[in-house]
Design a protein around this motif. Structure first.
Motif, PDB file in Angstrom:
ATOM      1  N   VAL A  24     -10.479   1.887   2.541  1.00 20.18           N
ATOM      2  CA  VAL A  24      -9.565   1.125   1.938  1.00 20.18           C
ATOM      3  C   VAL A  24      -9.832   0.908   0.492  1.00 20.18           C
ATOM      4  N   SER A  48       0.696  -1.276  -0.084  1.00 17.86           N
ATOM      5  CA  SER A  48       0.065   0.118  -0.214  1.00 17.86           C
ATOM      6  C   SER A  48       0.934   1.275  -0.210  1.00 17.86           C
ATOM      7  N   PRO A 103     -10.215  -0.313  -3.103  1.00 16.37           N
ATOM      8  CA  PRO A 103      -9.849  -1.621  -3.512  1.00 16.37           C
ATOM      9  C   PRO A 103      -8.570  -1.621  -4.660  1.00 16.37           C
ATOM     10  N   TRP A 104      -8.012  -2.940  -4.591  1.00 22.17           N
ATOM     11  CA  TRP A 104      -6.816  -3.319  -5.526  1.00 22.17           C
ATOM     12  C   TRP A 104      -7.409  -3.116  -6.771  1.00 22.17           C
ATOM     13  N   LYS A 109      -1.855  -7.979  -3.729  1.00 18.74           N
ATOM     14  CA  LYS A 109      -3.474  -7.762  -3.298  1.00 18.74           C
ATOM     15  C   LYS A 109      -3.738  -8.373  -2.004  1.00 18.74           C
ATOM     16  N   HIS A 144      -2.420  -6.125   0.753  1.00 21.98           N
ATOM     17  CA  HIS A 144      -3.067  -4.864   1.060  1.00 21.98           C
ATOM     18  C   HIS A 144      -4.481  -4.826   1.608  1.00 21.98           C
ATOM     19  N   HIS A 145      -5.339  -6.150   1.267  1.00 21.95           N
ATOM     20  CA  HIS A 145      -6.650  -5.959   1.723  1.00 21.95           C
ATOM     21  C   HIS A 145      -6.678  -6.589   3.343  1.00 21.95           C
TER      22      HIS A 145
END
Length: 201
Positions: A198, A139, A200-201, A179, A182-183
């Motif tokens: 947040v 991120s 989204p990717w 991904k 990150h989430h």
């Protein structure tokens, strides 16, 4: 504007001054920064959760170590790429900061390309310096790190700027296939700071 967003949308200069004030008011971070400077650890930086968690906690009135599992220290020493050399540094750092309320974890960025394929399933080129590691974080928001210099000035490395952090927005960095990370980190952060968005990717 909500109080936690008081630095969002400000200039980079203003945001850097705000971050410096928060870091300098954080006793644990300052202890580690001073200690690392005394150890003369090459090209070192404190980054990741120790920084952005402190900012979000400060701006929401939480204790500054809220959400901080450890203090991540990265450094660059290409003179010896053996695991044994890095392990000696790890043990030295652990001993130096053993009395802190959170552990200090340290990694040599000159060695990352050696173990990365086994851990993540794909290769990455070697890094040339510590701050380049920030370009690979999952991120962009998290790619912020600091170092206390010999003249007591604070170096702030933030290749993507500080706006996302001060806007409580976790923005993906597509440099690597991160991904999941990150989430995962975004979901964890929202349980502590529901103000966070947040992306989204």
């Amino acid at each position: 504007m909500d109080g936690h967003l008081k630095w969002a949308g400000k200039s980079d200069t203003v945001q850097r001054a705000a971050l410096e004030s928060i870091v300098r008011g954080h006793d644990v971070l300052m202890d580690v920064l001073v200690g690392l400077r005394e150890m003369d650890l090459p090209d070192h930086l404190i980054g990741s959760g120790a920084i952005y968690n402190a900012v979000w906690s400060h701006l929401t009135g939480k204790p500054l170590l809220t959400g901080t599992k450890d203090i991540d220290v990265i450094y660059f020493d290409g003179s010896d790429l053996s695991y044994e050399a890095e392990d000696r540094v790890i043990r030295t750092v652990e001993n130096r900061f053993a009395d802190l309320s959170v552990p200090v974890e340290v990694r040599n960025q000159a060695r990352v390309h050696l173990w990365f394929p086994d851990r993540f399933g794909f290769a990455v080129p070697p890094l040339a310096r510590t701050k380049d590691a920030l370009l690979r974080y999952a991120s962009k928001t998290h790619a912020v790190a600091v170092r206390l210099e010999t003249d007591d000035s604070l170096t702030i490395e933030a290749p993507f700027g500080l706006e996302d952090m001060f806007a409580f927005r976790i923005t993906p960095n597509h440099a690597l296939d991160n991904k999941y990370t990150h989430h995962e980190k975004g979901a964890r952060a929202k349980t502590i700071w529901p103000e966070i968005e947040v992306v989204p990717w």
